[in-house]
Design an enzyme around this catalytic site. Structure first.
Site, PDB file in Angstrom:
ATOM      1  N   ASN A   9      11.386 -30.434  55.798  1.00 39.82           N
ATOM      2  CA  ASN A   9      12.700 -31.055  56.178  1.00 39.82           C
ATOM      3  C   ASN A   9      13.524 -30.634  54.979  1.00 39.82           C
ATOM      4  OD1 ASN A   9      14.934 -32.120  57.160  1.00 39.82           O
ATOM      5  ND2 ASN A   9      13.887 -34.387  57.404  1.00 39.82           N
ATOM      6  N   LYS A  11      16.560 -31.341  54.585  1.00 40.56           N
ATOM      7  CA  LYS A  11      17.822 -32.061  54.707  1.00 40.56           C
ATOM      8  C   LYS A  11      18.964 -31.354  54.419  1.00 40.56           C
ATOM      9  CE  LYS A  11      14.535 -35.941  54.178  1.00 40.56           C
ATOM     10  NZ  LYS A  11      14.430 -37.407  53.696  1.00 40.56           N
ATOM     11  N   HIS A  97      15.067 -38.505  63.536  1.00 43.10           N
ATOM     12  CA  HIS A  97      14.777 -38.871  62.034  1.00 43.10           C
ATOM     13  C   HIS A  97      15.661 -40.197  61.855  1.00 43.10           C
ATOM     14  CE1 HIS A  97      14.836 -38.683  57.922  1.00 43.10           C
ATOM     15  NE2 HIS A  97      13.719 -37.892  58.065  1.00 43.10           N
ATOM     16  N   GLU A 169       7.164 -41.766  60.309  1.00 40.89           N
ATOM     17  CA  GLU A 169       7.677 -41.923  59.068  1.00 40.89           C
ATOM     18  C   GLU A 169       8.207 -43.379  58.745  1.00 40.89           C
ATOM     19  OE1 GLU A 169       9.169 -37.637  57.993  1.00 40.89           O
ATOM     20  OE2 GLU A 169      10.785 -38.635  58.750  1.00 40.89           O
ATOM     21  N   SER A 215       7.312 -39.438  51.366  1.00 39.49           N
ATOM     22  CA  SER A 215       7.049 -39.296  49.846  1.00 39.49           C
ATOM     23  C   SER A 215       5.619 -38.547  50.192  1.00 39.49           C
ATOM     24  CB  SER A 215       6.976 -40.418  49.139  1.00 39.49           C
ATOM     25  OG  SER A 215       8.185 -41.053  49.208  1.00 39.49           O
TER      26      SER A 215
HETATM   27  P1  PGA Z   1      10.425 -37.269  51.827  1.00 43.79           P
HETATM   28  O1  PGA Z   1      11.152 -37.262  53.303  1.00 43.79           O
HETATM   29  O2  PGA Z   1       9.339 -36.539  51.807  1.00 43.79           O
HETATM   30  O3  PGA Z   1      11.439 -36.696  50.853  1.00 43.79           O
HETATM   31  O4  PGA Z   1      10.162 -38.886  51.887  1.00 43.79           O
HETATM   32  C1  PGA Z   1      10.303 -37.099  54.480  1.00 43.79           C
HETATM   33  C2  PGA Z   1      11.441 -37.087  55.687  1.00 43.79           C
HETATM   34  O5  PGA Z   1      12.185 -37.651  55.488  1.00 43.79           O
HETATM   35  O6  PGA Z   1      11.186 -36.050  56.481  1.00 43.79           O
END
Ligand code: PGA
Length: 253
Positions: A9, A11, A97, A169, A215
């Site tokens: 993802n 973002k 999300h 998540e 993370s």
């Molecule tokens: P992150 O995000 O790996 O940066 O914690 C995961 C997500 O929100 O899909």
């Protein structure tokens, strides 16, 4: 057997050219050295999708959007419909999300409209759920997740649930560098699978891919993916570096 999946993802990151370059690099590594048993999905920003779609080999890398509109078409300035995504060659859409729920007030009614439109337009769905820190500390995480699923994807009929991939998540782990422990992830994934089984039966529960997100990085992916109910990851920050992303893909071995 259910599919193992690692999805990136992106973002709101990368200019168009940076996004194309990243996709080319991911595709190259996916073809050359990625575990063939793992499906790879990338979710760039809307505006990158068409160009990124041209540089990936769909045998190795699938394309997802990060969102879709909750309306079919018409006067909804700034929105992108599920049908447009389908027409641009997109395979998946991320719905639910926590960033969409928190920053854009997406409640279950909106999410259900998006789910329906995505399915009507042949998109598969990566549906996210997860508790915040306060809910976890109050020991309400099981209850929160059950409610999130019951009011959304569990209202679908069995045949449609086929197109759903779930992603657990925990909000306190997203972008914070704080990962759920492998035990915490397995505990929730097992719980989610038991809920699917109660709702749709054990066969469907065993077939459903449940991803962990929050993370997840090369250094911890192995410990997470070794758990029987963790079928892969939804990766944010670590999906922005091709080598790291493919290292995560190769963490099942
Ligand atoms: P992150 O995000 O790996 O940066 O914690 C995961 C997500 O929100 O899909």
């Amino acid at each position: 057997m259910r599919k193992k999946i690692v999805a990136g993802n992106w973002k709101m990151n990368k200019t168009l050219q940076e996004g194309i370059d990243l996709a080319i690099e991911i595709n190259k590594l996916a073809v050359e050295k990625a575990d063939n048993d793992v499906d790879i999905i990338i979710a760039p920003p809307f505006i990158h999708l068409t160009e990124v779609g041209k540089v990936i080999d769909r045998e190795h890398v699938s394309l997802s959007s990060q969102n879709c509109a909750s309306e079919q078409q018409g006067a909804f300035t700034g929105e992108v419909s599920a049908e447009m995504l389908w027409s641009a060659g997109v395979d998946y859409v991320i719905i639910g999300h926590s960033e969409r729920r928190a920053y854009y007030q997406e409640d279950n009614d909106i999410l259900n409209k998006k789910i329906k439109l995505a399915l009507d337009n042949n998109l598969k769905i990566i549906f996210c759920c997860g508790e915040n820190l306060e809910q976890r500390e109050a020991n309400k995480h099981f209850e929160v997740i059950k409610k999130q699923l019951t009011e959304t994807v569990f209202t679908l009929i069995k045949e449609d649930f086929d197109s759903i991939i779930l992603a657990y998540e925990p909000i306190w782990a997203i972008g914070t560098g704080k990962t759920a422990t492998p035990e915490q992830a397995q505990e929730i994934h097992k719980f989610i699978r038991s809920l699917i089984s109660e709702k749709f039966g054990n066969d469907i529960a065993q077939e459903t891919t449940i991803l962990y997100g929050g993370s997840c990085k090369p250094a911890n992916a192995k410990q997470l993916f070794v758990n029987p109910d963790v079928d892969g990851g939804l990766i944010g920050g670590a999906a922005l570096k091709a080598e790291d992303f493919i290292d995560i893909v190769n963490s099942f071995k």
